[in-house]
Write a protein that holds these residues in place. Sequence first.
Motif, PDB file in Angstrom:
ATOM      1  N   LEU A  83      -2.259   3.597  -8.292  1.00  0.00           N
ATOM      2  CA  LEU A  83      -1.178   2.644  -8.533  1.00  0.00           C
ATOM      3  C   LEU A  83      -1.440   1.364  -7.751  1.00  0.00           C
ATOM      4  O   LEU A  83      -1.938   1.413  -6.626  1.00  0.00           O
ATOM      5  N   SER A  84      -1.068   0.253  -8.348  1.00  0.00           N
ATOM      6  CA  SER A  84      -1.157  -1.030  -7.655  1.00  0.00           C
ATOM      7  C   SER A  84      -0.151  -1.988  -8.271  1.00  0.00           C
ATOM      8  O   SER A  84       0.301  -1.797  -9.401  1.00  0.00           O
ATOM      9  N   GLU A  85       0.196  -2.999  -7.499  1.00  0.00           N
ATOM     10  CA  GLU A  85       1.064  -4.064  -7.984  1.00  0.00           C
ATOM     11  C   GLU A  85       0.218  -5.295  -8.214  1.00  0.00           C
ATOM     12  O   GLU A  85      -0.604  -5.641  -7.374  1.00  0.00           O
ATOM     13  N   ARG A 119      21.513  -7.034 -12.609  1.00  0.00           N
ATOM     14  CA  ARG A 119      21.019  -6.361 -11.415  1.00  0.00           C
ATOM     15  C   ARG A 119      19.549  -6.715 -11.217  1.00  0.00           C
ATOM     16  O   ARG A 119      18.759  -6.648 -12.151  1.00  0.00           O
ATOM     17  N   GLU A 120      19.197  -7.075  -9.985  1.00  0.00           N
ATOM     18  CA  GLU A 120      17.803  -7.316  -9.620  1.00  0.00           C
ATOM     19  C   GLU A 120      17.344  -6.183  -8.719  1.00  0.00           C
ATOM     20  O   GLU A 120      17.955  -5.935  -7.680  1.00  0.00           O
ATOM     21  N   LEU A 121      16.290  -5.495  -9.116  1.00  0.00           N
ATOM     22  CA  LEU A 121      15.673  -4.499  -8.251  1.00  0.00           C
ATOM     23  C   LEU A 121      14.659  -5.233  -7.389  1.00  0.00           C
ATOM     24  O   LEU A 121      13.643  -5.715  -7.883  1.00  0.00           O
ATOM     25  N   ARG A 122      14.930  -5.315  -6.082  1.00  0.00           N
ATOM     26  CA  ARG A 122      14.051  -6.044  -5.155  1.00  0.00           C
ATOM     27  C   ARG A 122      13.104  -5.114  -4.413  1.00  0.00           C
ATOM     28  O   ARG A 122      12.018  -5.525  -4.027  1.00  0.00           O
ATOM     29  N   ALA A 123      13.518  -3.877  -4.180  1.00  0.00           N
ATOM     30  CA  ALA A 123      12.655  -2.875  -3.548  1.00  0.00           C
ATOM     31  C   ALA A 123      13.111  -1.495  -3.997  1.00  0.00           C
ATOM     32  O   ALA A 123      14.310  -1.228  -4.074  1.00  0.00           O
ATOM     33  N   VAL A 124      12.133  -0.643  -4.304  1.00  0.00           N
ATOM     34  CA  VAL A 124      12.433   0.722  -4.733  1.00  0.00           C
ATOM     35  C   VAL A 124      11.493   1.690  -4.030  1.00  0.00           C
ATOM     36  O   VAL A 124      10.392   1.332  -3.610  1.00  0.00           O
ATOM     37  N   ASP A 125      11.953   2.926  -3.915  1.00  0.00           N
ATOM     38  CA  ASP A 125      11.147   4.032  -3.432  1.00  0.00           C
ATOM     39  C   ASP A 125      10.639   4.748  -4.678  1.00  0.00           C
ATOM     40  O   ASP A 125      11.407   5.426  -5.366  1.00  0.00           O
ATOM     41  N   LEU A 126       9.357   4.580  -4.996  1.00  0.00           N
ATOM     42  CA  LEU A 126       8.779   5.151  -6.213  1.00  0.00           C
ATOM     43  C   LEU A 126       8.561   6.643  -6.030  1.00  0.00           C
ATOM     44  O   LEU A 126       7.925   7.082  -5.076  1.00  0.00           O
ATOM     45  N   ILE A 127       9.079   7.446  -6.946  1.00  0.00           N
ATOM     46  CA  ILE A 127       8.967   8.900  -6.907  1.00  0.00           C
ATOM     47  C   ILE A 127       7.878   9.383  -7.871  1.00  0.00           C
ATOM     48  O   ILE A 127       7.033  10.197  -7.513  1.00  0.00           O
ATOM     49  N   GLU A 128       7.931   8.873  -9.105  1.00  0.00           N
ATOM     50  CA  GLU A 128       6.993   9.312 -10.136  1.00  0.00           C
ATOM     51  C   GLU A 128       6.899   8.293 -11.248  1.00  0.00           C
ATOM     52  O   GLU A 128       7.766   7.438 -11.388  1.00  0.00           O
ATOM     53  N   SER A 178       6.427  -1.946  -0.668  1.00  0.00           N
ATOM     54  CA  SER A 178       6.600  -1.083   0.507  1.00  0.00           C
ATOM     55  C   SER A 178       6.407   0.389   0.156  1.00  0.00           C
ATOM     56  O   SER A 178       5.859   1.153   0.946  1.00  0.00           O
ATOM     57  N   SER A 179       6.815   0.782  -1.029  1.00  0.00           N
ATOM     58  CA  SER A 179       6.634   2.168  -1.459  1.00  0.00           C
ATOM     59  C   SER A 179       5.146   2.501  -1.575  1.00  0.00           C
ATOM     60  O   SER A 179       4.702   3.562  -1.128  1.00  0.00           O
ATOM     61  N   LEU A 180       4.364   1.601  -2.142  1.00  0.00           N
ATOM     62  CA  LEU A 180       2.926   1.842  -2.284  1.00  0.00           C
ATOM     63  C   LEU A 180       2.229   1.822  -0.932  1.00  0.00           C
ATOM     64  O   LEU A 180       1.326   2.633  -0.683  1.00  0.00           O
ATOM     65  N   LEU A 181       2.637   0.922  -0.048  1.00  0.00           N
ATOM     66  CA  LEU A 181       2.034   0.850   1.285  1.00  0.00           C
ATOM     67  C   LEU A 181       2.341   2.077   2.130  1.00  0.00           C
ATOM     68  O   LEU A 181       1.555   2.440   3.010  1.00  0.00           O
ATOM     69  N   ALA A 182       3.457   2.746   1.863  1.00  0.00           N
ATOM     70  CA  ALA A 182       3.834   3.941   2.623  1.00  0.00           C
ATOM     71  C   ALA A 182       2.858   5.091   2.375  1.00  0.00           C
ATOM     72  O   ALA A 182       2.765   6.009   3.187  1.00  0.00           O
ATOM     73  N   GLY A 183       2.152   5.059   1.261  1.00  0.00           N
ATOM     74  CA  GLY A 183       1.128   6.057   0.980  1.00  0.00           C
ATOM     75  C   GLY A 183       1.637   7.445   0.644  1.00  0.00           C
ATOM     76  O   GLY A 183       0.886   8.414   0.704  1.00  0.00           O
ATOM     77  N   LYS A 184       2.905   7.557   0.266  1.00  0.00           N
ATOM     78  CA  LYS A 184       3.415   8.891  -0.074  1.00  0.00           C
ATOM     79  C   LYS A 184       2.879   9.344  -1.424  1.00  0.00           C
ATOM     80  O   LYS A 184       2.405   8.539  -2.222  1.00  0.00           O
ATOM     81  N   ASP A 185       2.943  10.626  -1.665  1.00  0.00           N
ATOM     82  CA  ASP A 185       2.442  11.210  -2.896  1.00  0.00           C
ATOM     83  C   ASP A 185       3.369  10.857  -4.056  1.00  0.00           C
ATOM     84  O   ASP A 185       4.552  11.181  -4.042  1.00  0.00           O
ATOM     85  N   GLY A 231      10.324   6.911 -12.161  1.00  0.00           N
ATOM     86  CA  GLY A 231      11.498   7.404 -11.442  1.00  0.00           C
ATOM     87  C   GLY A 231      11.508   6.809 -10.049  1.00  0.00           C
ATOM     88  O   GLY A 231      10.473   6.738  -9.392  1.00  0.00           O
ATOM     89  N   PHE A 232      12.685   6.393  -9.567  1.00  0.00           N
ATOM     90  CA  PHE A 232      12.772   5.674  -8.303  1.00  0.00           C
ATOM     91  C   PHE A 232      14.151   5.802  -7.680  1.00  0.00           C
ATOM     92  O   PHE A 232      15.113   6.173  -8.348  1.00  0.00           O
ATOM     93  N   ARG A 233      14.218   5.459  -6.388  1.00  0.00           N
ATOM     94  CA  ARG A 233      15.482   5.272  -5.688  1.00  0.00           C
ATOM     95  C   ARG A 233      15.531   3.812  -5.263  1.00  0.00           C
ATOM     96  O   ARG A 233      14.544   3.282  -4.757  1.00  0.00           O
ATOM     97  N   VAL A 234      16.657   3.185  -5.428  1.00  0.00           N
ATOM     98  CA  VAL A 234      16.821   1.781  -5.041  1.00  0.00           C
ATOM     99  C   VAL A 234      16.932   1.684  -3.527  1.00  0.00           C
ATOM    100  O   VAL A 234      17.699   2.407  -2.906  1.00  0.00           O
TER     101      VAL A 234
END
Length: 176
Positions: free
Chosen positions: A78-80, A129-138, A48-55, A115-118
């Motif tokens: 970037l790609s998954e 802990r399982e990271l299922r979705a993150v907001d990728l910052i850098e 979802s972070s990659l699809l959002a297209g943010k810088d 760097g990310f926010r959960v």
Amino acid sequence: MAATIERRGAFELRAAGGRRLEGYAATFNSPAQIGRFKEIIKPGAFRSSLLAGKDVLALVDHQPGQLLARTSAGTLRLSEDAKGLKFEIDVPATTLGNDILALAESRNLGGMSFGFRVTDEAWPKGDMRELRAVDLIEISVVQAFPAYSATEINARSAAAVGASLSRAQRYMETVR
């Protein structure tokens, strides 16, 4: 209250077609010891972070003043895939870029980090802990002390195409 930005990383190294770094800033289902708990990144965590297209930025050692590339400029891609968060960086012809490329080609870099926010996590066991979705910052090239052993960075030059990957070690940093 702002969400905590967390940083994780690891590394393998090789040079990539002239002035390019490539590899994985994160790998899926590879347990890492993070302080008092273990953590794994689940497939799809970056979708979802990659699809959002943010810088998203490519930095050195998580330092905003040490910018290598960014997605909005097309110099960071970037790609998954099934393995993890794949990246390609077009290394700039700057002092910083030249230094990082030289360190990569000589296999003297420590690794990669991100760097990310959960945004979605689970704790299926008390200390896992399982990271299922993150907001990728850098993502960051790390000059020392990498964290996730399965993550990799490849610096390929024309002469080094096909060179073997180096072994990786783990690196973690949490910032509040």
